[in-house]
Scaffold this motif. Structure first.
Motif, PDB file in Angstrom:
ATOM      1  N   ASN A  45       0.866  -1.182   0.000  1.00  0.00           N
ATOM      2  CA  ASN A  45       0.000   0.000   0.000  1.00  0.00           C
ATOM      3  C   ASN A  45       0.901   1.229   0.000  1.00  0.00           C
ATOM      4  O   ASN A  45       1.087   1.896   1.011  1.00  0.00           O
ATOM      5  CB  ASN A  45      -0.921  -0.010   1.220  1.00  0.00           C
ATOM      6  N   GLU A  46       1.515   1.494  -1.166  1.00  0.00           N
ATOM      7  CA  GLU A  46       2.503   2.571  -1.292  1.00  0.00           C
ATOM      8  C   GLU A  46       2.212   3.391  -2.548  1.00  0.00           C
ATOM      9  O   GLU A  46       2.776   3.148  -3.608  1.00  0.00           O
ATOM     10  CB  GLU A  46       3.920   1.984  -1.365  1.00  0.00           C
ATOM     11  N   PRO A  47       1.307   4.377  -2.437  1.00  0.00           N
ATOM     12  CA  PRO A  47       1.015   5.232  -3.597  1.00  0.00           C
ATOM     13  C   PRO A  47       2.270   5.973  -4.053  1.00  0.00           C
ATOM     14  O   PRO A  47       3.111   6.302  -3.214  1.00  0.00           O
ATOM     15  CB  PRO A  47      -0.027   6.212  -3.054  1.00  0.00           C
ATOM     16  N   PRO A  48       2.425   6.242  -5.350  1.00  0.00           N
ATOM     17  CA  PRO A  48       1.491   5.929  -6.430  1.00  0.00           C
ATOM     18  C   PRO A  48       1.737   4.566  -7.082  1.00  0.00           C
ATOM     19  O   PRO A  48       1.100   4.235  -8.064  1.00  0.00           O
ATOM     20  CB  PRO A  48       1.770   7.054  -7.421  1.00  0.00           C
ATOM     21  N   PHE A  49       2.700   3.788  -6.536  1.00  0.00           N
ATOM     22  CA  PHE A  49       2.942   2.457  -7.094  1.00  0.00           C
ATOM     23  C   PHE A  49       1.699   1.587  -6.919  1.00  0.00           C
ATOM     24  O   PHE A  49       1.212   0.972  -7.859  1.00  0.00           O
ATOM     25  CB  PHE A  49       4.132   1.790  -6.389  1.00  0.00           C
ATOM     26  N   THR A  50       1.223   1.504  -5.689  1.00  0.00           N
ATOM     27  CA  THR A  50       0.019   0.741  -5.363  1.00  0.00           C
ATOM     28  C   THR A  50      -0.761   1.506  -4.317  1.00  0.00           C
ATOM     29  O   THR A  50      -0.191   2.268  -3.531  1.00  0.00           O
ATOM     30  CB  THR A  50       0.373  -0.651  -4.800  1.00  0.00           C
TER      31      THR A  50
END
Length: 282
Positions: A45-50
């Protein structure tokens, strides 16, 4: 002599059947996913990757690309589960995931452990720290050289490894479960710097809207990395099918339309290759 020949022939036959079964299993993986109607993907849960919204909806550049490609392959949905970076490859190898689409940058040990697709997302490293950068931390070596400096990083992630390789002692590398926790620990003074890719740090600081924090980017002497979707070594046929559709996305311009709104460069991903990145990592 004849008995030995017969035994060798039987052994050879067994080996050939086993090898054929392995190839068949690899070829059948895509058919299996089509039949079950979804692919299980590991994400962070690491925006903007995921990203995972409050409603549980999964987005981010990596899952969005994977969703489109799997759909083109005849797999209607992707089902995501959040995992720490250090647990993703073991989970993939154990069969808990069908692919990893999480900004998992290509590294020597990872290139040896999984079958990567061609590059999808590229980024550099960044630091989030207190305004004015009071400890003058512009590189991982700066952190190692300051006996009072503590860095927060994802467990098993690129940033943890870079810090340790630069000589930061294990007890000054603090494993942080997610981005929000990292910013809170920084605000509370439990760590002096929090490290993630540039786009992730930018997203976190934009959301935090804290005037007492700032960014150092890119980190001095830190490499630029690219990720790819990761598959099990025995699922090379699935990876190859994924690559065919990825190439079509890149050539049509649809790839850029998916990732560039998140801040990533399609040109950067298209300027290199899995072969070059894995070779350079060695």
């Amino acid at each position: 002599m004849k008995a030995g020949y017969v035994l060798s022939a039987v052994s050879l036959s067994v080996l050939l059947v086993t090898a054929a079964a392995s190839v068949s299993a690899a070829d059948d993986k895509l058919e299996q996913l089509k039949e079950q109607g979804f692919a299980r993907i590991a994400i962070a849960n690491e925006p903007p990757f995921t990203a995972v919204g409050a409603d549980g909806k999964v987005s981010g550049a990596a899952p969005d690309v994977a969703r489109v490609i799997f759909e083109k392959l005849g797999v209607k949905e992707v089902v995501a589960s959040i995992s720490e970076y250090g647990a993703m490859i073991p989970g993939l190898q154990a069969g808990r995931h069908d692919a990893i689409t999480a900004g998992l940058f290509m590294k020597p040990e990872r290139c040896n452990a999984v079958a990567y697709s061609e590059p999808i997302l590229c980024d550099a490293e960044a630091f989030a720290l207190k305004k004015g950068n009071p400890l003058k931390l512009n590189s991982y070596k700066d952190i190692a050289d300051n006996p009072n400096a503590k860095i927060g990083a994802p467990g098993g992630g690129t940033e943890e490894k870079l810090a340790l390789e630069a000589g930061v002692p294990r007890d000054r590398v603090i494993v942080v479960p997610d981005g929000q926790s990292g910013i809170k620990m920084l605000q509370d003074g439990r760590i002096d710097v929090y490290s993630l890719p540039v786009l992730s740090i930018h997203d976190l600081l934009t959301k935090a809207n804290d005037p007492n924090l700032e960014t150092v980017a890119p980190v001095v002497n830190a490499p630029v990395y690219c990720d790819g979707a990761a598959f099990r070594k025995q699922d090379v046929a699935l990876r190859d099918a994924f690559d065919v559709e990825l190439k079509k996305l890149k050539e049509s311009g649809e790839f850029a339309k998916i990732i560039e709104p998140y801040g990533f460069s399609a040109k950067a991903a298209m300027s290199t290759s899995r072969e070059k990145l894995c070779a350079a990592a060695k």
